[in-house]
Scaffold this active site. Structure first.
Site, PDB file in Angstrom:
ATOM      1  N   CYS A   8       0.798  -1.238   0.000  1.00  0.00           N
ATOM      2  CA  CYS A   8       0.000   0.000   0.000  1.00  0.00           C
ATOM      3  C   CYS A   8       0.826   1.281   0.000  1.00  0.00           C
ATOM      4  O   CYS A   8       0.775   2.039  -0.965  1.00  0.00           O
ATOM      5  CB  CYS A   8      -0.943  -0.003   1.200  1.00  0.00           C
ATOM      6  N   ARG A  51       5.595  -7.726  -0.744  1.00  0.00           N
ATOM      7  CA  ARG A  51       5.532  -6.722  -1.808  1.00  0.00           C
ATOM      8  C   ARG A  51       6.200  -5.414  -1.362  1.00  0.00           C
ATOM      9  O   ARG A  51       5.901  -4.899  -0.291  1.00  0.00           O
ATOM     10  CB  ARG A  51       4.069  -6.455  -2.193  1.00  0.00           C
TER      11      ARG A  51
END
Ligand SMILES: NC(=O)c1ccc[n+]([C@@H]2O[C@H](COP(=O)([O-])OP(=O)(O)OC[C@H]3O[C@@H](n4cnc5c(N)ncnc54)[C@H](O)[C@@H]3O)[C@@H](O)[C@H]2O)c1
Length: 441
Positions: free
Chosen positions: A258, A325
Site C-alpha cells: 500500500c 511486496r
C-alpha cells in the site's frame, strides 16, 4: 444481505469473511482457481491472524467461486477488492478494477450497488459510474460507491472488525443508505461523503502515515549524526497528543502493497492536476534512501561483502504477514547478492513468497539460529518475536563474527555493551565491540 466480494486477497478475503461474521450471506469471487479451490476446502491462501478460524466458523454463510454469473447475478452489494498495482510511471494500474467491472456490468441485477474498496485514484468511481451506465444494456442501473479500506496487514481481521471508521462515499443518499445497512452491524463510526472525498480520504490517510514514518526516519539519521537517540526522541514527541505515538518508530523504511504504491499514485495524480504534493514526494524519496541504510552500515563496519556469509532475519515487510511486496528485504537481499555475499535467510512465514518474488541464490533456513550459524554479519529486517527473543549470547554463539545491523531497533543497545557483539541500529549510537572499522554511524 446478499453480498459478493470480487477479489480474494488481503482486503477482499478478509472483508468477505468479516461480512459473513456479522451475518451476511457472502460470495467471494476470484479469477485465481487455485485460491478458490483452497478456500472451498476451508484453507486460507494468505496468512492473517485468526482468518482461517473465521473462514471455517462462517462456512455456512460463505461461498467461493470463479464464475462471474454465479458471483454477481443475485448480489445486493458487490464489493470490488481487486489489486490496483502501480504502472511503471507511478500512476495507478486500474486494469483489474475494469476487468471486474466488465464482469459485473454483464451480470449484476438492476439496483445493485458496487462498492469500490480497492484503492483507486480520485475520480475513478465517477468514471466507473459512467462505465456501468453505458455497459449494462440500458435496462439495469448499477450504482457506484466508494468504500475505502484502512486495514493493516498482520492485523487485518482485528482492523476490520474493530476499525476506527468506515467511509462511505456516494452521490445518492439511497446508495449510502444501502451501504450503511451493510456495515452497521460492525458498530463502527461511519463517515459519509461524496465519491471524490471518500477516494481522497484513503490516499490522504496513507500518505500522511507514510510521511510520519519518513519524518521519523530522517530524524533518526540526524540523531546518529548529532549523537541523539531516536527512541527517546520519539517517546518525548509521542506524549504530545497532537503528534501521537504511532508510526514514530524509526527503521529501514516502509514497504508492503500500500504505502509505496499509494504515495506514488497520489503524487502522480497531484502532479497531473498541477498541484504537486511536495511533502508526499519527500516521503517517497526519504523511504527509498532508507532502504539502502543496512548495506551502507554493513559496508562501513565490514568493508567489502564479497564472499561474506550474511544472515537476513525477516523478509516480510512487517511482522504478522507473509507479504513481501515492496519490502525492504527485496532491495537489501538483491544488493547483498550483487555484492557477492552468501545469503542465509529466515522468516516465520514469508520465505516462500520471497523466493518466488525475488529468486536468486538464497538459502532459506528453518529458524533464526540456523540462519546465524557461521554468519559474519546479521541484518534484521522484520521484528518478528523470534528475532526479539534472541540474546547477545545467541549472536556470539552462532555467528563467526557477531556483527548485527538491526534495521528495526529490536534491542536496547545497552544490552550489547561489554559483549562480543557489534550492534548498529537506526538512529541510535552503535555499540562497537569487535569492529574492523569505526567510522560507522
Ligand atoms: N493489502 C492491504 O493492506 C490493503 C489495505 C487497504 C487497501 N488495500 C487496497 O485493496 C486492494 C486489494 O489489495 P490486496 O492487498 O487485497 O490485493 P491482492 O493482490 O492480495 O488481492 C487481489 C485479488 O484480486 C484478484 N482478482 C484480480 N482480478 C480479478 C477479477 N477480475 N475478479 C475477481 N478477482 C480478481 C486476484 O486474483 C487477487 O486474489 C488494492 O487496491 C489495495 O491498494 C490494500
Amino acid at each position: 444481505m446478499n453480498i459478493t466480494v470480487a477479489g480474494a486477497g488481503y482486503v477482499g478475503l478478509v472483508s468477505a469473511i468479516c461480512l459473513a461474521q456479522i451475518g451476511h450471506d457472502v460470495t467471494c469471487a476470484d479469477v485465481d482457481a487455485e485460491k478458490i479451490r483452497m478456500l472451498r476446502s476451508g484453507r486460507s491462501p494468505i496468512y492473517e491472524a485468526g482468518l482461517e478460524e473465521l473462514l471455517q466458523s462462517n462456512a455456512p454463510r460463505l461461498r467461493f467461486t470463479t464464475d462471474p454469473a454465479e458471483a454477481y447475478a443475485a448480489a445486493d452489494v458487490i464489493v470490488i477488492g481487486v489489486g490496483t498495482p502501480e504502472n511503471p510511471d507511478g500512476s495507478c494500474d486500474l486494469r483489474y478494477v475494469y476487468a471486474a467491472a466488465d464482469s459485473i456490468a454483464q451480470h449484476a441485477r438492476d439496483g445493485a450497488v458496487v462498492a469500490v474498496k480497492s484503492t483507486v485514484p480520485i475520480g475513478t468511481c465517477a468514471k466507473l459510474q459512467t462505465y456501468f451506465d453505458t455497459h449494462t444494456g440500458g435496462t439495469r442501473r448499477v450504482r457506484v460507491a466508494s468504500n475505502p479500506e484502512f486495514l493493516s496487514q498482520g492485523t487485518a481481521v482485528h482492523d476490520t472488525l474493530y476499525a476506527s471508521r468506515i467511509v462511505i462515499g456516494a452521490e445518492e443518499a439511497e446508495t449510502r443508505a444501502i451501504l450503511r445497512k451493510m456495515v452497521e452491524p460492525f458498530g463502527i463510526p461511519i463517515v459519509e461523503t461524496d465519491l471524490c472525498s471518500a477516494e481522497m480520504i484513503k490516499y490522504a490517510s496513507n500518505s500522511f502515515l507514510a510521511l510520519k514514518i519518513s519524518f521519523i526516519n530522517e530524524i533518526a539519521n540526524l540523531c546518529e549524526t548529532v549523537g541523539a537517540d531516536v527512541t527517546d526522541v520519539a517517546e518525548g514527541m509521542g506524549y504530545d497528543a497532537r503528534i501521537g505515538r504511532q508510526f514514530l518508530r524509526a527503521g529501514v523504511g516502509y514497504g508492503g502493497s500500500c504505502f509505496p504504491k499509494d504515495t506514488k499514485a497520489f503524487y502522480w495524480l497531484s502532479e497531473h492536476e498541477g498541484q504537486a504534493l511536495k511533502t508526499v514526494r519527500a516521503a517517497i524519496d526519504v523511504n527509498e534512501a532508507q532502504k539502502r541504510l543496512p548495506l551502507e552500515k554493513a559496508r562501513a563496519i565490514c568493508g567489502d561483502l564479497r564472499g561474506r556469509t550474511v544472515a537476513v532475519l525477516g523478509l516480510a515487510f512487517k511482522p504478522g504477514t507473509d507479504d513481501v511486496r515492496d519490502a525492504p528485504s527485496l532491495k537489501v537481499v538483491a544488493e547483498l547478492l550483487r555484492a557477492g555475499a552468501v545469503v542465509r535467510a529466515w522468516d516465520r512465514v514469508a520465505a516462500d513468497r520471497f523466493a518466488s518474488a525475488a529468486g536468486g541464490d538464497v538459502r532459506y533456513c528453518r529458524d533464526a539460529a540456523e540462519a546465524l550459524e557461521g554468519a559474519e554479519l546479521c541484518l534484521i529486517l522484520t521484528e518478528w518475536d523470534e528475532v526479539r527473543a534472541l540474546t547477545p549470547k545467541d549472536f556470539e554463539t552462532f555467528m563467526r563474527t557477531p556483527v548485527v545491523i538491526d534495521g528495526r531497533n529490536c534491542f536496547e543497545p545497552d544490552r550489547f555493551v561489554g559483549t562480543g557483539v557489534t550492534y548498529a541500529s537506526i538512529g541510535r549510537k552503535p555499540v562497537l565491540n569487535h569492529a574492523e572499522r569505526t567510522d560507522v554511524q
